[in-house]
Design an enzyme around this catalytic site. Structure first.
Site, PDB file in Angstrom:
ATOM      1  N   ARG A  92       0.809  -1.351   0.095  1.00  0.00           N
ATOM      2  CA  ARG A  92       0.182   0.032   0.155  1.00  0.00           C
ATOM      3  C   ARG A  92       0.924   1.331  -0.114  1.00  0.00           C
ATOM      4  O   ARG A  92       1.645   1.403   0.895  1.00  0.00           O
ATOM      5  CB  ARG A  92      -0.978   0.007   1.300  1.00  0.00           C
ATOM      6  CG  ARG A  92      -1.689   1.195   1.235  1.00  0.00           C
ATOM      7  CD  ARG A  92      -2.453   0.966   2.656  1.00  0.00           C
ATOM      8  NE  ARG A  92      -3.431   0.035   2.998  1.00  0.00           N
ATOM      9  CZ  ARG A  92      -3.786  -0.615   4.015  1.00  0.00           C
ATOM     10  NH1 ARG A  92      -3.805   0.165   5.108  1.00  0.00           N
ATOM     11  NH2 ARG A  92      -4.426  -1.716   4.177  1.00  0.00           N
ATOM     12  N   HIS A 137       1.614  -2.311   5.688  1.00  0.00           N
ATOM     13  CA  HIS A 137       1.497  -2.793   4.235  1.00  0.00           C
ATOM     14  C   HIS A 137       2.566  -1.697   3.202  1.00  0.00           C
ATOM     15  O   HIS A 137       2.745  -2.317   2.389  1.00  0.00           O
ATOM     16  CB  HIS A 137       0.046  -2.057   3.822  1.00  0.00           C
ATOM     17  CG  HIS A 137      -0.838  -3.258   4.424  1.00  0.00           C
ATOM     18  ND1 HIS A 137      -1.350  -4.248   3.577  1.00  0.00           N
ATOM     19  CD2 HIS A 137      -1.659  -3.095   5.418  1.00  0.00           C
ATOM     20  CE1 HIS A 137      -2.146  -5.051   4.139  1.00  0.00           C
ATOM     21  NE2 HIS A 137      -2.428  -4.159   5.421  1.00  0.00           N
ATOM     22  N   ASP A 144      -3.518  -8.536   3.338  1.00  0.00           N
ATOM     23  CA  ASP A 144      -4.857  -8.735   3.904  1.00  0.00           C
ATOM     24  C   ASP A 144      -5.482  -9.678   3.168  1.00  0.00           C
ATOM     25  O   ASP A 144      -5.582  -9.510   1.935  1.00  0.00           O
ATOM     26  CB  ASP A 144      -5.711  -7.260   3.986  1.00  0.00           C
ATOM     27  CG  ASP A 144      -5.229  -6.359   4.984  1.00  0.00           C
ATOM     28  OD1 ASP A 144      -4.465  -6.560   5.740  1.00  0.00           O
ATOM     29  OD2 ASP A 144      -5.477  -5.245   4.617  1.00  0.00           O
ATOM     30  N   GLU A 202      -7.361  -7.907  13.661  1.00  0.00           N
ATOM     31  CA  GLU A 202      -7.892  -7.938  12.341  1.00  0.00           C
ATOM     32  C   GLU A 202      -7.421  -9.328  11.944  1.00  0.00           C
ATOM     33  O   GLU A 202      -6.258  -9.585  11.580  1.00  0.00           O
ATOM     34  CB  GLU A 202      -7.178  -7.062  11.319  1.00  0.00           C
ATOM     35  CG  GLU A 202      -7.558  -5.668  11.597  1.00  0.00           C
ATOM     36  CD  GLU A 202      -6.990  -4.495  10.742  1.00  0.00           C
ATOM     37  OE1 GLU A 202      -7.200  -3.407  10.721  1.00  0.00           O
ATOM     38  OE2 GLU A 202      -5.894  -4.952  10.015  1.00  0.00           O
ATOM     39  N   HIS A 205      -5.262  -9.881   8.875  1.00  0.00           N
ATOM     40  CA  HIS A 205      -4.033  -9.029   8.703  1.00  0.00           C
ATOM     41  C   HIS A 205      -2.760  -9.993   8.712  1.00  0.00           C
ATOM     42  O   HIS A 205      -2.581 -10.432  10.237  1.00  0.00           O
ATOM     43  CB  HIS A 205      -4.038  -7.747   9.385  1.00  0.00           C
ATOM     44  CG  HIS A 205      -2.934  -6.881   9.181  1.00  0.00           C
ATOM     45  ND1 HIS A 205      -2.613  -5.997   8.123  1.00  0.00           N
ATOM     46  CD2 HIS A 205      -1.701  -6.903   9.824  1.00  0.00           C
ATOM     47  CE1 HIS A 205      -1.433  -5.292   8.245  1.00  0.00           C
ATOM     48  NE2 HIS A 205      -0.893  -6.028   9.302  1.00  0.00           N
TER      49      HIS A 205
END
Length: 223
Positions: A92, A137, A144, A202, A205
């Site tokens: 990301r 990320h 994810d 999460e 993740h």
């Protein structure tokens, strides 16, 4: 004329390679583990912001090469059981993280609240750790993901949807059915086996242990 056309083709090919070149140590997942499925949420509208996110210019998955190779091992084991990985997000860019931060500060923008954070006030997203100015990320080794059945292409029921901001997404959440607990356990076990560590809040993740760029936050676009 033929020589001129050939020269133009070679020039365009070189330009394309330069345009699509990744930093050293990064790879496209499709080049290493092509059977892994994807739904790159931030490249489209089905995400907690409700629009494509800055930096996601093309629907491809990128990670550090070490992460992609580890995911290939996970995928190989899952395929033997009739399953496949499905990735929602991988590398990301920092510019995407900055987009999230701006969105979180825009209190009146609650387009996707009912789907992704129905019980949480948007003003609490920073405090609760759902939004931050830096993301693992962006270091290239976090992903994810979930598991799908190969025959049906349906996601296993994990008890909450991807990117749901709430306690039901926590790994330790207990208000789950036996099937949901079993599905989460399968994901956690197979990822841990191939050197990925989870994130407690999460279930989807994971970050590669001993990641190659532990202190570098990259900002090159996904294309």
């Amino acid at each position: 004329m033929k020589i001129r056309i050939l020269t133009i083709i070679l020039l365009l090919t070189s330009l394309f390679k330069l345009w699509s070149q990744l930093p050293k140590g990064f790879s496209y997942i499709k080049d290493i583990a092509p059977s892994i499925q994807k739904e790159l949420r931030y490249c489209h509208h089905n995400n907690f912001v409700g629009i494509p996110i800055e930096g996601y210019e093309f629907d491809v998955l990128i990670t550090s090469t070490a992460t992609a190779k580890a995911l290939k091992k996970v995928q190989k084991e899952l395929i033997q059981k009739g399953y496949s990985l499905k990735i929602f997000d991988a590398y990301r860019p920092q510019r995407a993280v900055d987009h999230f931060v701006r969105w979180a500060r825009s209190i009146n923008d609650t387009l996707m609240k009912s789907k992704f954070y129905p019980e949480i006030k948007k003003t609490s997203l920073f405090k609760l750790g759902y939004i931050a100015s830096k993301s693992g990320h962006s270091r290239g080794s976090s992903v994810d993901l979930t598991i799908i059945e190969i025959k049906t292409e349906k996601e296993l029921d994990m008890g909450s949807t991807y990117d749901f901001f709430g306690t039901s997404s926590h790994i330790s959440h207990q208000k789950l059915t036996k099937k949901q607990k079993k599905n989460r356990a399968l994901l956690q076990k197979v990822m841990a086996k191939y050197n990925f560590r989870p994130y407690k809040n999460e279930w989807w993740h994971f970050t590669l242990r001993n990641e190659p760029f532990p202190k570098t936050y990259f900002n090159f676009p996904i294309k």
